[in-house]
Design a protein around this motif. Structure first.
Motif, PDB file in Angstrom:
ATOM      1  N   TRP A 101       0.845  -1.235  -0.036  1.00 21.21           N
ATOM      2  CA  TRP A 101       0.103   0.049  -0.036  1.00 21.21           C
ATOM      3  C   TRP A 101       0.922   1.117  -0.010  1.00 21.21           C
ATOM      4  O   TRP A 101       0.611   2.401  -0.577  1.00 21.21           O
ATOM      5  CB  TRP A 101      -0.955   0.111   1.072  1.00 21.21           C
ATOM      6  N   ARG A 102       1.898   1.423   0.579  1.00 22.12           N
ATOM      7  CA  ARG A 102       2.807   2.502   0.772  1.00 22.12           C
ATOM      8  C   ARG A 102       3.383   2.744  -0.634  1.00 22.12           C
ATOM      9  O   ARG A 102       3.395   3.832  -1.028  1.00 22.12           O
ATOM     10  CB  ARG A 102       4.011   2.274   1.790  1.00 22.12           C
ATOM     11  N   LYS A 103       3.904   1.596  -1.448  1.00 26.14           N
ATOM     12  CA  LYS A 103       4.322   1.599  -2.641  1.00 26.14           C
ATOM     13  C   LYS A 103       3.452   2.438  -3.376  1.00 26.14           C
ATOM     14  O   LYS A 103       3.643   3.180  -4.411  1.00 26.14           O
ATOM     15  CB  LYS A 103       4.833   0.240  -3.019  1.00 26.14           C
ATOM     16  N   LEU A 104       2.216   1.732  -3.597  1.00 25.86           N
ATOM     17  CA  LEU A 104       1.033   2.204  -4.263  1.00 25.86           C
ATOM     18  C   LEU A 104       0.815   3.741  -4.059  1.00 25.86           C
ATOM     19  O   LEU A 104       0.551   4.343  -4.992  1.00 25.86           O
ATOM     20  CB  LEU A 104      -0.233   1.538  -3.910  1.00 25.86           C
ATOM     21  N   ALA A 105       0.646   3.940  -2.654  1.00 22.28           N
ATOM     22  CA  ALA A 105       0.613   5.512  -2.479  1.00 22.28           C
ATOM     23  C   ALA A 105       1.658   6.459  -2.985  1.00 22.28           C
ATOM     24  O   ALA A 105       1.449   7.421  -3.554  1.00 22.28           O
ATOM     25  CB  ALA A 105       0.496   5.573  -0.954  1.00 22.28           C
TER      26      ALA A 105
END
Length: 155
Positions: A101-105
Protein backbone atom coordinates in the motif's frame (compact mmCIF):
# COMPACT_ATOMS: atom_id res chain seq x y z
CA UNK A 1 14.55 -82.01 99.53
CA UNK A 2 13.45 -83.73 102.58
CA UNK A 3 13.99 -82.63 106.11
CA UNK A 4 16.54 -85.31 106.67
CA UNK A 5 18.59 -84.11 103.78
CA UNK A 6 18.65 -80.47 104.87
CA UNK A 7 21.70 -79.41 106.76
CA UNK A 8 19.94 -76.55 108.47
CA UNK A 9 16.42 -75.54 109.18
CA UNK A 10 14.45 -76.29 106.04
CA UNK A 11 11.31 -74.50 105.17
CA UNK A 12 8.19 -76.39 105.44
CA UNK A 13 6.58 -77.74 102.34
CA UNK A 14 3.69 -75.38 102.73
CA UNK A 15 6.02 -72.42 102.71
CA UNK A 16 7.63 -73.64 99.50
CA UNK A 17 4.29 -74.12 97.84
CA UNK A 18 3.29 -70.61 98.74
CA UNK A 19 6.53 -69.29 97.29
CA UNK A 20 6.19 -71.40 94.14
CA UNK A 21 2.55 -70.36 93.74
CA UNK A 22 3.56 -66.76 94.17
CA UNK A 23 6.27 -67.16 91.57
CA UNK A 24 3.85 -68.96 89.25
CA UNK A 25 1.34 -66.10 89.60
CA UNK A 26 4.07 -63.58 88.94
CA UNK A 27 5.20 -65.58 85.91
CA UNK A 28 1.60 -65.79 84.67
CA UNK A 29 1.29 -62.01 85.12
CA UNK A 30 4.56 -61.48 83.29
CA UNK A 31 3.45 -63.81 80.50
CA UNK A 32 0.16 -61.84 80.29
CA UNK A 33 2.11 -58.60 80.17
CA UNK A 34 4.40 -60.02 77.48
CA UNK A 35 1.36 -61.19 75.50
CA UNK A 36 -0.20 -57.76 75.87
CA UNK A 37 3.03 -56.12 74.73
CA UNK A 38 3.27 -58.54 71.80
CA UNK A 39 -0.30 -57.86 70.73
CA UNK A 40 0.29 -54.11 71.13
CA UNK A 41 3.49 -54.43 69.14
CA UNK A 42 1.64 -56.41 66.45
CA UNK A 43 -1.07 -53.75 66.32
CA UNK A 44 1.56 -51.03 66.09
CA UNK A 45 3.36 -52.91 63.31
CA UNK A 46 0.08 -53.31 61.41
CA UNK A 47 -0.66 -49.61 61.91
CA UNK A 48 2.87 -48.71 60.78
CA UNK A 49 2.50 -50.91 57.69
CA UNK A 50 -0.88 -49.27 56.96
CA UNK A 51 0.61 -45.78 57.34
CA UNK A 52 3.53 -46.70 55.10
CA UNK A 53 1.15 -48.10 52.46
CA UNK A 54 -0.91 -44.89 52.60
CA UNK A 55 2.28 -42.84 52.22
CA UNK A 56 3.31 -44.88 49.20
CA UNK A 57 -0.17 -44.46 47.69
CA UNK A 58 0.02 -40.67 48.23
CA UNK A 59 3.47 -40.63 46.62
CA UNK A 60 2.15 -42.54 43.60
CA UNK A 61 -0.80 -40.12 43.33
CA UNK A 62 1.56 -37.13 43.51
CA UNK A 63 3.76 -38.66 40.81
CA UNK A 64 0.71 -39.18 38.57
CA UNK A 65 -0.48 -35.61 39.23
CA UNK A 66 3.01 -34.25 38.49
CA UNK A 67 3.09 -36.20 35.23
CA UNK A 68 -0.36 -34.82 34.32
CA UNK A 69 0.80 -31.28 35.11
CA UNK A 70 3.95 -31.78 33.00
CA UNK A 71 1.84 -33.02 30.08
CA UNK A 72 -0.56 -30.08 30.44
CA UNK A 73 2.35 -27.61 30.59
CA UNK A 74 3.96 -29.19 27.53
CA UNK A 75 0.66 -29.00 25.65
CA UNK A 76 0.15 -25.38 26.73
CA UNK A 77 3.69 -24.50 25.68
CA UNK A 78 3.09 -26.04 22.27
CA UNK A 79 -0.20 -24.15 21.89
CA UNK A 80 1.47 -20.88 22.87
CA UNK A 81 4.31 -21.54 20.42
CA UNK A 82 1.80 -22.26 17.65
CA UNK A 83 -0.20 -19.15 18.54
CA UNK A 84 2.95 -17.04 18.64
CA UNK A 85 4.06 -18.47 15.29
CA UNK A 86 0.63 -17.74 13.81
CA UNK A 87 0.76 -14.18 15.16
CA UNK A 88 4.24 -13.69 13.71
CA UNK A 89 3.04 -14.95 10.35
CA UNK A 90 -0.04 -12.71 10.52
CA UNK A 91 2.10 -9.69 11.46
CA UNK A 92 4.48 -10.45 8.60
CA UNK A 93 1.58 -10.67 6.13
CA UNK A 94 0.17 -7.38 7.46
CA UNK A 95 3.58 -5.74 7.06
CA UNK A 96 3.87 -7.02 3.50
CA UNK A 97 0.41 -5.66 2.72
CA UNK A 98 1.31 -2.32 4.30
CA UNK A 99 4.50 -2.14 2.24
CA UNK A 100 2.47 -2.74 -0.94
CA UNK A 101 0.00 0.00 0.00
CA UNK A 102 2.87 2.38 0.74
CA UNK A 103 4.43 1.67 -2.63
CA UNK A 104 1.06 2.21 -4.32
CA UNK A 105 0.57 5.48 -2.42
CA UNK A 106 4.03 6.70 -3.45
CA UNK A 107 3.37 5.83 -7.11
CA UNK A 108 -0.08 7.47 -7.00
CA UNK A 109 1.41 10.57 -5.36
CA UNK A 110 4.11 10.79 -8.01
CA UNK A 111 1.54 10.41 -10.80
CA UNK A 112 -0.67 13.08 -9.26
CA UNK A 113 2.30 15.42 -8.86
CA UNK A 114 3.41 14.91 -12.46
CA UNK A 115 -0.20 15.25 -13.67
CA UNK A 116 -0.67 18.45 -11.70
CA UNK A 117 2.58 19.89 -13.02
CA UNK A 118 1.67 19.02 -16.61
CA UNK A 119 -1.91 20.21 -16.18
CA UNK A 120 -0.93 23.51 -14.63
CA UNK A 121 1.65 24.07 -17.33
CA UNK A 122 -0.79 23.31 -20.15
CA UNK A 123 -3.78 25.07 -18.66
CA UNK A 124 -1.79 28.19 -18.01
CA UNK A 125 -1.60 28.63 -21.77
CA UNK A 126 -4.74 30.46 -23.02
CA UNK A 127 -5.06 28.44 -26.23
CA UNK A 128 -4.80 25.07 -24.53
CA UNK A 129 -7.25 26.15 -21.83
CA UNK A 130 -9.77 27.29 -24.43
CA UNK A 131 -9.40 24.06 -26.34
CA UNK A 132 -9.98 21.97 -23.20
CA UNK A 133 -12.97 24.01 -21.93
CA UNK A 134 -14.80 24.69 -25.17
CA UNK A 135 -13.91 21.90 -27.62
CA UNK A 136 -13.46 18.92 -25.29
CA UNK A 137 -15.71 19.68 -22.34
CA UNK A 138 -18.25 21.73 -24.35
CA UNK A 139 -18.47 24.36 -21.64
CA UNK A 140 -18.00 28.10 -21.58
CA UNK A 141 -14.63 29.30 -20.55
CA UNK A 142 -14.70 30.21 -16.84
CA UNK A 143 -13.16 33.60 -17.48
CA UNK A 144 -15.80 34.50 -20.11
CA UNK A 145 -18.79 34.20 -17.78
CA UNK A 146 -20.41 37.58 -17.13
CA UNK A 147 -20.20 38.99 -13.66
CA UNK A 148 -23.62 39.31 -12.02
CA UNK A 149 -22.85 42.72 -10.55
CA UNK A 150 -21.49 44.00 -13.92
CA UNK A 151 -24.73 43.22 -15.85
CA UNK A 152 -26.79 45.62 -13.75
CA UNK A 153 -24.23 48.35 -13.47
CA UNK A 154 -24.73 51.51 -15.57
CA UNK A 155 -21.63 53.19 -17.16
Amino acid sequence: MTETQCAGACAAEDDLRVIVDSHARRLDGLEGDVDTLKSGQSAMMERLISIEAQGQERERNRAVEAADIRRALTSLTQQIAEHTGAQKKQNQLAEDSLRRWRKLAVVAGLLCTVGAAVGSTLLSDQEVASTVWVHWLHLREPWDTPQQGAAHAVP
